[in-house]
Design a protein around this motif. Structure first.
Motif, PDB file in Angstrom:
ATOM      1  N   GLY A  56       0.274  -0.959   0.013  1.00 60.31           N
ATOM      2  CA  GLY A  56       0.315  -0.163  -0.052  1.00 60.31           C
ATOM      3  C   GLY A  56       0.856   0.911   0.033  1.00 60.31           C
ATOM      4  O   GLY A  56       1.695   0.950  -1.038  1.00 60.31           O
ATOM      5  N   ALA A  57       0.348   2.265   0.809  1.00 56.35           N
ATOM      6  CA  ALA A  57       1.500   3.340   0.906  1.00 56.35           C
ATOM      7  C   ALA A  57       1.977   3.330   1.979  1.00 56.35           C
ATOM      8  O   ALA A  57       1.441   2.875   3.028  1.00 56.35           O
ATOM      9  CB  ALA A  57       0.861   4.713   0.804  1.00 56.35           C
ATOM     10  N   GLY A  58       2.948   4.297   1.975  1.00 58.95           N
ATOM     11  CA  GLY A  58       3.524   4.255   3.712  1.00 58.95           C
ATOM     12  C   GLY A  58       5.092   4.409   3.708  1.00 58.95           C
ATOM     13  O   GLY A  58       4.937   5.009   2.575  1.00 58.95           O
ATOM     14  N   GLN A  59       5.794   5.034   4.814  1.00 58.83           N
ATOM     15  CA  GLN A  59       6.714   5.739   4.795  1.00 58.83           C
ATOM     16  C   GLN A  59       7.768   4.245   4.414  1.00 58.83           C
ATOM     17  O   GLN A  59       7.654   3.553   5.481  1.00 58.83           O
ATOM     18  CB  GLN A  59       7.521   5.903   5.707  1.00 58.83           C
ATOM     19  CG  GLN A  59       8.033   6.708   6.365  1.00 58.83           C
ATOM     20  CD  GLN A  59       8.207   7.627   7.577  1.00 58.83           C
ATOM     21  OE1 GLN A  59       7.297   8.431   8.423  1.00 58.83           O
ATOM     22  NE2 GLN A  59       9.515   7.475   8.699  1.00 58.83           N
ATOM     23  N   ALA A  60       8.172   4.531   3.364  1.00 60.95           N
ATOM     24  CA  ALA A  60       9.436   3.915   3.272  1.00 60.95           C
ATOM     25  C   ALA A  60      10.607   4.461   2.710  1.00 60.95           C
ATOM     26  O   ALA A  60      10.893   4.857   1.996  1.00 60.95           O
ATOM     27  CB  ALA A  60       9.091   2.685   2.079  1.00 60.95           C
TER      28      ALA A  60
ATOM     29  N   ALA B  62      -2.866  -2.228  12.689  1.00 61.26           N
ATOM     30  CA  ALA B  62      -2.233  -1.886  10.943  1.00 61.26           C
ATOM     31  C   ALA B  62      -3.025  -0.891  10.680  1.00 61.26           C
ATOM     32  O   ALA B  62      -2.203   0.349  10.632  1.00 61.26           O
ATOM     33  CB  ALA B  62      -2.261  -2.693   9.712  1.00 61.26           C
ATOM     34  N   PRO B  63      -4.452  -1.078  10.375  1.00 61.43           N
ATOM     35  CA  PRO B  63      -4.753   0.867  10.213  1.00 61.43           C
ATOM     36  C   PRO B  63      -4.144   2.130  10.955  1.00 61.43           C
ATOM     37  O   PRO B  63      -4.374   3.105  10.864  1.00 61.43           O
ATOM     38  CB  PRO B  63      -6.647   0.896  10.113  1.00 61.43           C
ATOM     39  CG  PRO B  63      -6.627  -0.631  10.408  1.00 61.43           C
ATOM     40  CD  PRO B  63      -5.420  -1.515  10.205  1.00 61.43           C
ATOM     41  N   VAL B  64      -4.597   1.917  11.973  1.00 54.72           N
ATOM     42  CA  VAL B  64      -4.279   2.493  13.370  1.00 54.72           C
ATOM     43  C   VAL B  64      -2.801   2.790  13.734  1.00 54.72           C
ATOM     44  O   VAL B  64      -2.596   4.057  13.599  1.00 54.72           O
ATOM     45  CB  VAL B  64      -4.640   1.547  14.679  1.00 54.72           C
ATOM     46  CG1 VAL B  64      -4.280   2.597  16.015  1.00 54.72           C
ATOM     47  CG2 VAL B  64      -6.081   1.603  15.068  1.00 54.72           C
ATOM     48  N   LEU B  65      -2.147   2.260  12.761  1.00 53.39           N
ATOM     49  CA  LEU B  65      -0.429   2.388  13.378  1.00 53.39           C
ATOM     50  C   LEU B  65       0.248   3.167  11.768  1.00 53.39           C
ATOM     51  O   LEU B  65       0.881   3.798  12.338  1.00 53.39           O
ATOM     52  CB  LEU B  65       0.729   1.065  13.867  1.00 53.39           C
ATOM     53  CG  LEU B  65       0.034   0.583  14.795  1.00 53.39           C
ATOM     54  CD1 LEU B  65       1.084  -1.149  14.991  1.00 53.39           C
ATOM     55  CD2 LEU B  65       0.302   1.707  16.111  1.00 53.39           C
TER      56      LEU B  65
ATOM     57  N   SER C 285       2.167  -3.295   4.953  1.00 53.98           N
ATOM     58  CA  SER C 285       1.492  -3.803   6.341  1.00 53.98           C
ATOM     59  C   SER C 285       0.051  -4.205   6.566  1.00 53.98           C
ATOM     60  O   SER C 285      -0.500  -3.934   5.037  1.00 53.98           O
ATOM     61  CB  SER C 285       1.435  -2.072   7.486  1.00 53.98           C
ATOM     62  OG  SER C 285       0.809  -1.963   8.429  1.00 53.98           O
ATOM     63  N   GLY C 286      -0.031  -4.815   7.434  1.00 59.74           N
ATOM     64  CA  GLY C 286      -1.251  -5.931   7.499  1.00 59.74           C
ATOM     65  C   GLY C 286      -0.824  -6.877   6.962  1.00 59.74           C
ATOM     66  O   GLY C 286      -2.175  -7.721   6.973  1.00 59.74           O
ATOM     67  N   ASN C 287      -0.176  -7.016   6.363  1.00 60.54           N
ATOM     68  CA  ASN C 287       0.201  -8.438   6.116  1.00 60.54           C
ATOM     69  C   ASN C 287       0.773 -10.096   7.106  1.00 60.54           C
ATOM     70  O   ASN C 287       0.966  -9.030   7.675  1.00 60.54           O
ATOM     71  CB  ASN C 287       1.493  -8.577   4.694  1.00 60.54           C
ATOM     72  CG  ASN C 287       1.013  -7.737   3.996  1.00 60.54           C
ATOM     73  OD1 ASN C 287       0.327  -8.331   2.606  1.00 60.54           O
ATOM     74  ND2 ASN C 287       1.017  -6.762   3.933  1.00 60.54           N
ATOM     75  N   VAL C 288       0.413 -10.994   6.620  1.00 63.22           N
ATOM     76  CA  VAL C 288       0.189 -12.348   7.266  1.00 63.22           C
ATOM     77  C   VAL C 288       0.709 -13.081   6.259  1.00 63.22           C
ATOM     78  O   VAL C 288      -0.119 -13.894   5.517  1.00 63.22           O
ATOM     79  CB  VAL C 288      -1.083 -13.053   7.639  1.00 63.22           C
ATOM     80  CG1 VAL C 288      -0.612 -14.349   8.718  1.00 63.22           C
ATOM     81  CG2 VAL C 288      -1.267 -12.136   9.434  1.00 63.22           C
ATOM     82  N   VAL C 289       2.105 -13.503   6.219  1.00 68.48           N
ATOM     83  CA  VAL C 289       2.808 -14.193   5.086  1.00 68.48           C
ATOM     84  C   VAL C 289       3.222 -15.747   5.961  1.00 68.48           C
ATOM     85  O   VAL C 289       3.961 -15.644   6.653  1.00 68.48           O
ATOM     86  CB  VAL C 289       3.937 -13.221   4.994  1.00 68.48           C
ATOM     87  CG1 VAL C 289       4.435 -14.320   3.452  1.00 68.48           C
ATOM     88  CG2 VAL C 289       3.580 -11.854   4.184  1.00 68.48           C
ATOM     89  N   ARG C 290       2.162 -16.719   4.680  1.00 68.38           N
ATOM     90  CA  ARG C 290       2.777 -18.180   5.519  1.00 68.38           C
ATOM     91  C   ARG C 290       4.460 -18.631   4.963  1.00 68.38           C
ATOM     92  O   ARG C 290       4.555 -18.351   3.798  1.00 68.38           O
ATOM     93  CB  ARG C 290       2.014 -18.750   5.107  1.00 68.38           C
ATOM     94  CG  ARG C 290      -0.167 -18.769   6.007  1.00 68.38           C
ATOM     95  CD  ARG C 290      -0.675 -19.651   5.157  1.00 68.38           C
ATOM     96  NE  ARG C 290      -0.264 -21.103   4.605  1.00 68.38           N
ATOM     97  CZ  ARG C 290      -1.178 -21.762   4.710  1.00 68.38           C
ATOM     98  NH1 ARG C 290      -2.895 -21.524   5.191  1.00 68.38           N
ATOM     99  NH2 ARG C 290      -0.861 -22.794   4.450  1.00 68.38           N
ATOM    100  N   VAL C 291       5.055 -19.109   6.031  1.00 70.33           N
ATOM    101  CA  VAL C 291       6.166 -19.904   5.725  1.00 70.33           C
ATOM    102  C   VAL C 291       5.983 -20.578   5.777  1.00 70.33           C
ATOM    103  O   VAL C 291       6.342 -21.767   7.021  1.00 70.33           O
ATOM    104  CB  VAL C 291       7.254 -18.923   6.056  1.00 70.33           C
ATOM    105  CG1 VAL C 291       8.366 -19.364   6.139  1.00 70.33           C
ATOM    106  CG2 VAL C 291       7.479 -17.383   6.355  1.00 70.33           C
TER     107      VAL C 291
END
Length: 457
Positions: A201-205, A378-381, A443-449
């Motif tokens: 998404g959008a974000g500080q990177a 995620a949306p709060v932070l 952000s807000g992702n849960v990535v399965r390993v």
């Protein structure tokens, strides 16, 4: 822990037996070694008509030193019928706006289906369905998930496949996040990650000065760092330039000190269930470092019993350590503003929290709660410029899984698209990517390993 079956399969006799009987065939996976090229060969790119990401992806790959294949050479030789092999396929599907347009997936991938190198990579880029202009476009973009997950199961030979949804309403951080994501997915760092849907998404990177040390100057807290995944994580983060604060319970003090000394980090002995643990940890971080750029909630326990036989202490201890302690620590660190803008929180869930598991109602509940923590925070932070993500390991070769009965252990290893268990370093590399300053738009992702486990698929 040694996977004797996988070792046997790599032998001459093993190869013959597997082919004759159609047994599971665990491939040798390409994992990251410092100094490796991002991709060991040519990358073929393609795009649906009207795709919006082809041009920035080309720039990203060129900047990463990736050699692109001329599409004119990616066709079958008339004499042999063979298509030249590519190390990776990257396809921009954002231009697909209705179901008829999905034919373009077939047109690009059909000729390449048998022409990807072992341990190759397939990445499809799409638009989040919620951002699509019409129901038909949203339908077509959602269809990409079924396509990518099927490719991950079909191509074999250690080839992985991922879908990356990239927001339409992004900023400079979005492209940096896309670059970080492509660098992870195309590299050996993502060896045991397949069939995943990742949202940028959008974000500080912020892109690093050196992509070989993407965590230079970062202060990183790792809980449960004395052994297993936590110890592997501490090593990976330190390798990538981080100053690691390794935390574990006092009874693991000797192992914790050994890990911290090995990586040049610091050790903190602390019982996270103690009432004053969050305050003591916050005070330590403030006094020693003044901040913590990345918080990795890795500490966790299992206390397995079927629900009817489970005593209250087994329930309470697992929920407290695996979930409630994460909430308490995160709350205090945020209240004291010790996690700055651009900070990262990464937490460890499990496929048990996604699919459930017999005899683990307490553990599965706690790990599903971790997924909820990621989704709700995620949306709060985002308003504070902080990202939060989770990883959900599948069958990982650790001392815990070594205690699993043989039949269940072999089933856990083989019931995924890669036909083998993962290694602690596979989880560590995924967390490392999510911790990068360049991954702020993820952000807000849960990535399965999990090697694309059949459980919860």
């Amino acid at each position: 822990m040694t996977d004797r079956y996988a070792s046997f399969v790599q032998s001459g006799a093993g190869r013959a037996l597997v082919k004759r009987l159609g047994l599971p065939d665990p491939p040798r996976l390409r994992r990251h070694t410092p100094g490796d090229p991002l991709v060991p060969g040519l990358v073929l790119t393609g795009a649906a008509d009207g795709g919006r990401l082809a041009e920035p992806v080309g720039r990203i790959l060129a900047a990463a030193g990736v050699a692109l294949r001329d599409p004119a050479t990616a066709v079958a030789d008339p004499a042999t019928g063979r298509t030249p092999a590519s190390a990776a396929l990257v396809y921009d599907a954002t231009g697909i706006t209705d179901s008829a347009g999905l034919r373009q997936l077939y047109d690009f991938f059909h000729p390449q289906a048998r022409a990807v190198q072992p341990s190759g990579r397939v990445v499809v880029l799409g638009t989040p369905p919620a951002e699509c202009a019409t129901p038909r476009e949203a339908t077509a973009q959602r269809a990409l998930e079924g396509f990518v997950r099927s490719v991950g199961k079909e191509f074999g030979r250690g080839i992985t496949a991922q879908l990356v949804y990239v927001t339409k309403t992004g900023d400079a951080g979005t492209l940096t996040g896309l670059e970080a994501t492509l660098r992870f997915l195309l590299s050996g760092r993502s060896a045991y990650v397949s069939g995943q849907v990742i949202r940028v998404g959008a974000g500080q990177a912020t892109a690093p000065a050196d992509w070989d040390r993407p965590l230079d100057g970062q202060v990183v807290l790792v809980t449960g760092a004395a052994r297993g995944i936590g110890a592997a994580l501490a090593r990976v983060l330190a390798r990538d330039g981080a100053q690691v604060v390794a935390l574990d319970i006092p009874s693991a003090g000797d192992e914790l000190a050994a890990v911290a000394n090995e990586i040049g980090g610091t050790a903190v002995q602390l019982d996270l269930t103690a009432p004053d643990a969050p305050t003591r940890l916050a005070e330590h971080l403030a006094a020693r470092h003044g901040r913590v750029d990345v918080v990795v909630h890795n500490a966790g326990i299992t206390r397995d019993k079927t629900l009817g036989r489970m005593d209250a202490d087994r329930w309470d201890s697992v929920l407290d350590i695996n979930l409630s302690s994460q909430e308490r620590i995160t709350d205090v660190l945020l209240e004291r503003e010790l996690i700055p803008a651009g900070g990262r929180i990464v937490t460890v869930s499990s496929i048990a929290g996604i699919a459930g598991n017999r005899g683990q109602t307490n553990y599965a509940t706690s790990k599903a709660g971790v997924v909820g923590l990621v989704e709700s925070l995620a949306p709060v932070l985002a308003e504070r410029g902080i990202s939060v993500n989770g990883v959900a390991p599948g069958f990982i070769e650790t001392r815990l899984t070594a205690r699993v009965p043989l039949v269940l252990r072999e089933a856990g290893r083989r019931m995924n698209s890669l036909s083998q268990g993962g290694l602690p370093v596979d989880v560590a590399e995924t967390i490392g990517w999510l911790a990068w300053p360049a991954s702020g738009a993820v952000s807000g992702n849960v990535v399965r390993v999990c090697g694309q486990s059949l459980l919860g698929a």
